[in-house]
Design an enzyme around this catalytic site. Structure first.
Site, PDB file in Angstrom:
ATOM      1  N   ASP A  92      29.880   2.168  38.603  1.00 18.88           N
ATOM      2  CA  ASP A  92      29.286   1.803  39.889  1.00 18.88           C
ATOM      3  C   ASP A  92      30.253   1.160  40.864  1.00 18.88           C
ATOM      4  O   ASP A  92      30.202   1.391  42.066  1.00 18.88           O
ATOM      5  CB  ASP A  92      28.093   0.861  39.675  1.00 18.88           C
ATOM      6  CG  ASP A  92      28.536  -0.529  39.233  1.00 18.88           C
ATOM      7  OD1 ASP A  92      29.078  -0.638  38.111  1.00 18.88           O
ATOM      8  OD2 ASP A  92      28.352  -1.481  40.006  1.00 18.88           O
ATOM      9  N   ASP A  95      33.945  -2.230  37.688  1.00 20.63           N
ATOM     10  CA  ASP A  95      33.877  -2.421  36.242  1.00 20.63           C
ATOM     11  C   ASP A  95      33.655  -1.087  35.554  1.00 20.63           C
ATOM     12  O   ASP A  95      33.752  -0.033  36.165  1.00 20.63           O
ATOM     13  CB  ASP A  95      32.778  -3.431  35.885  1.00 20.63           C
ATOM     14  CG  ASP A  95      31.429  -3.066  36.478  1.00 20.63           C
ATOM     15  OD1 ASP A  95      31.160  -1.857  36.652  1.00 20.63           O
ATOM     16  OD2 ASP A  95      30.634  -3.976  36.769  1.00 20.63           O
ATOM     17  N   TYR A 244      21.995  -5.901  38.445  1.00 14.01           N
ATOM     18  CA  TYR A 244      21.202  -5.019  39.305  1.00 14.01           C
ATOM     19  C   TYR A 244      19.716  -5.219  39.036  1.00 14.01           C
ATOM     20  O   TYR A 244      18.996  -4.299  38.716  1.00 14.01           O
ATOM     21  CB  TYR A 244      21.604  -3.557  39.099  1.00 14.01           C
ATOM     22  CG  TYR A 244      22.957  -3.251  39.687  1.00 14.01           C
ATOM     23  CD1 TYR A 244      23.132  -3.176  41.070  1.00 14.01           C
ATOM     24  CD2 TYR A 244      24.065  -3.075  38.872  1.00 14.01           C
ATOM     25  CE1 TYR A 244      24.373  -2.918  41.619  1.00 14.01           C
ATOM     26  CE2 TYR A 244      25.316  -2.817  39.411  1.00 14.01           C
ATOM     27  CZ  TYR A 244      25.471  -2.741  40.781  1.00 14.01           C
ATOM     28  OH  TYR A 244      26.706  -2.489  41.331  1.00 14.01           O
ATOM     29  N   GLU A 482      35.580  -5.889  46.363  1.00 15.78           N
ATOM     30  CA  GLU A 482      35.120  -4.893  45.389  1.00 15.78           C
ATOM     31  C   GLU A 482      34.482  -3.694  46.085  1.00 15.78           C
ATOM     32  O   GLU A 482      33.580  -3.841  46.908  1.00 15.78           O
ATOM     33  CB  GLU A 482      34.102  -5.505  44.417  1.00 15.78           C
ATOM     34  CG  GLU A 482      33.716  -4.549  43.297  1.00 15.78           C
ATOM     35  CD  GLU A 482      32.862  -5.204  42.213  1.00 15.78           C
ATOM     36  OE1 GLU A 482      32.794  -4.650  41.105  1.00 15.78           O
ATOM     37  OE2 GLU A 482      32.270  -6.272  42.485  1.00 15.78           O
TER      38      GLU A 482
END
Length: 510
Positions: A92, A95, A244, A482
């Site tokens: 995603d 990571d 999430y 990120e």
């Protein structure tokens, strides 16, 4: 892992189409090719890069035509200990976990980008389809492997976040999580149904057999989501929270999923479902934040298409609320609701703010396309498609470098862009340049290094600047540095819109 927060082309009856096109072309020339903006070629370049980014997020066995060659095969045994094939899909963000909810949302938005603006993508449409298929192939496997269940995650985020290692070296547990009749997850299931349905539209003509398979799966997954209602956050707990969590609940995804299955299947039972359940699932909510978590404004925009393009009265309520949403972005109108930074960037959250900018900008352009030569009323103001497009373009140009920092927030675009992405694969030496394994703890030297990332994650859009337009290019500052698939996915459609030379064709004037 970013946390969500709660987040004119006026034609008179006596005008000829040719006159409208002339007006539109002039406006387009002023908006796009004037001295203040980027050229169509700039947007085409950014479009190509925005799609290329997804190759850097691939999990599984990479194809021979992989263009980001510093990546390697990874996670080739995902699901094997559970006797299921879950190889593939996308990581995603920075990571190495495959989270089902943001991945499905990513696929939905990539597909919507092609559905609305694919004709403006030129040669990049095949690359966009490939990016969609990489995700939809995985979602097919995750949704059809076991009856009445859906695999929604691979990898233990709590364990994985204790390491800093490239995906090619992963040695953290590849734990598999699924929802079932006993442990429901209507939010992630309905989003998966939306992704499969939207993808089926993309491949309807280019690969009818695949399209049919996607549509069949989407109907089955939506039925599962609706029959066994509940939030996956409740069922899976710390495996998905706080990473999430479904903060908005699952009702918005059920309505969103039904809207996409209806659009893909043209089955009136889903129209009736929307009519019967809409009031309970957010149809009357004026919500101003669209993200992987909250689909309410997007559902209203999507359903407004029928009202605006076919004069269908059935979804008039959704169109009224979609108007409210669009009005909220227009400074000076009495319906203005949003916050902008001093430099003009839409600002919603302190973490990964650009995800809200790209998703909101997509909705603005989709609605402008649906509007055509009409206008909407924002309190005492009248707002036209050209005004909506102009507002969207400000956000796009800000991201691409017209901002106080004079920095492009897309890696590889322009002369100055982030160099220290919070991204394991990009920050650790490539397996091709450093074949020996770099273990869990050894990788942290690269996280804390002051050196630029050795691997260029071309096209990645980072979290972006703060509410004062400041950006700290620091790998440890994941809130700003990120990238994520769901930041890029809606931006693919946005860039396709602006890369087109003839605005009248994009907006589909009558």
């Amino acid at each position: 892992m970013p946390f969500p927060t709660l987040v004119h082309f006026k034609e008179t009856k006596t005008m000829k189409r040719g006159a409208v096109i002339v007006v539109v072309t002039i406006i387009w020339s002023l908006v796009i090719k004037g001295g203040r903006g980027f050229t169509s070629q700039d947007y085409r370049d950014a479009l190509e890069k925005s799609i290329l980014f997804f190759e850097g997020q691939r999990s599984g066995r990479l194809p021979p035509d992989q263009r980001l060659s510093w990546r390697g095969h990874s996670a080739l045994s995902d699901g094997s200990s559970y006797h299921v094939d879950l190889v593939g899909g996308y990581y995603d963000a920075g990571d190495n976990v495959k989270f089902g909810l943001p991945m499905a949302f990513t696929v939905t938005m990539l597909a919507w980008s092609v559905i609305e603006f694919g004709e403006s993508m030129g040669g990049q449409v095949e690359n966009a389809r490939a990016a969609i298929r990489w995700g939809s192939d995985y979602l097919l496997k995750a949704s059809t492997s076991t009856p009445d269940s859906l695999y929604v995650q691979v990898g233990d985020p709590n364990m994985e976040h204790r390491c800093w290692e490239r995906p090619e070296d992963m040695d953290t547990p590849r734990t598999v999580f699924k929802i079932s009749t006993q442990n429901p997850g209507s939010d992630v299931a309905a989003e998966t149904a939306a992704a499969l349905a939207a993808s089926s539209i993309v491949f309807k003509h280019s690969d009818p057999s695949y399209s049919s398979k996607l549509l069949t799966a989407s109907i089955q997954v939506f039925d599962f989501a609706d029959r066994h209602r509940g939030s996956y956050s409740s069922s899976l707990g710390s495996a998905v929270c706080p990473f999430y969590c479904s903060y908005s609940g699952y009702q918005d995804e059920l309505l969103w999923g039904a809207a996409w299955v209806y659009r893909a299947s043209n089955n009136n039972s889903y129209s009736k479902y929307i009519g019967s359940n809409g009031q309970l699932m957010g149809a009357n909510d004026d919500d101003y934040s669209f993200s992987w978590d909250d689909k309410r404004p997007a559902t209203k925009v999507l359903l407004s298409k029928d009202v605006l393009e076919t004069n269908t009265a059935e979804f008039q309520l959704y169109k009224a609320h979609a108007d409210n949403y669009i009005c909220s972005f227009i400074p000076g109108s009495s319906s203005f609701q949003n916050q902008y930074t001093p430099g003009g960037l839409l600002y919603k959250a302190g973490e990964s703010n650009l995800q809200y900018v790209t998703s909101s900008t997509f909705l603005l352009l989709a609605y402008a396309k649906y509007l055509g030569d009409r206008s909407i009323t924002c309190g005492t103001s009248t707002v036209t498609a050209s005004q909506i497009v102009a507002q969207a373009r400000k956000q796009v140009d800000y991201i691409l470098g017209r901002n106080p920092m004079k920095m492009s927030y897309m890696v590889g675009f322009g002369d100055r862009y982030p160099q220290h992405l919070h991204h394991r694969a990009s920050s650790v030496p490539s397996i091709h340049s450093h074949p020996l394994p770099i273990d869990c703890n050894s990788g942290f030297q690269y996280l804390y290094s002051n050196s630029p990332n050795p691997n260029l994650l071309v096209g990645a859009i980072v979290g972006g600047p703060d509410n004062s337009d400041r950006f700290n290019d620091d790998r440890s500052n994941y809130q700003q540095s990120e990238p994520a698939t769901y930041i890029n996915a809606p931006f693919v459609g946005v860039l396709a819109f602006f890369s087109h030379n003839n605005l009248s064709d994009v907006i589909n004037l009558p």
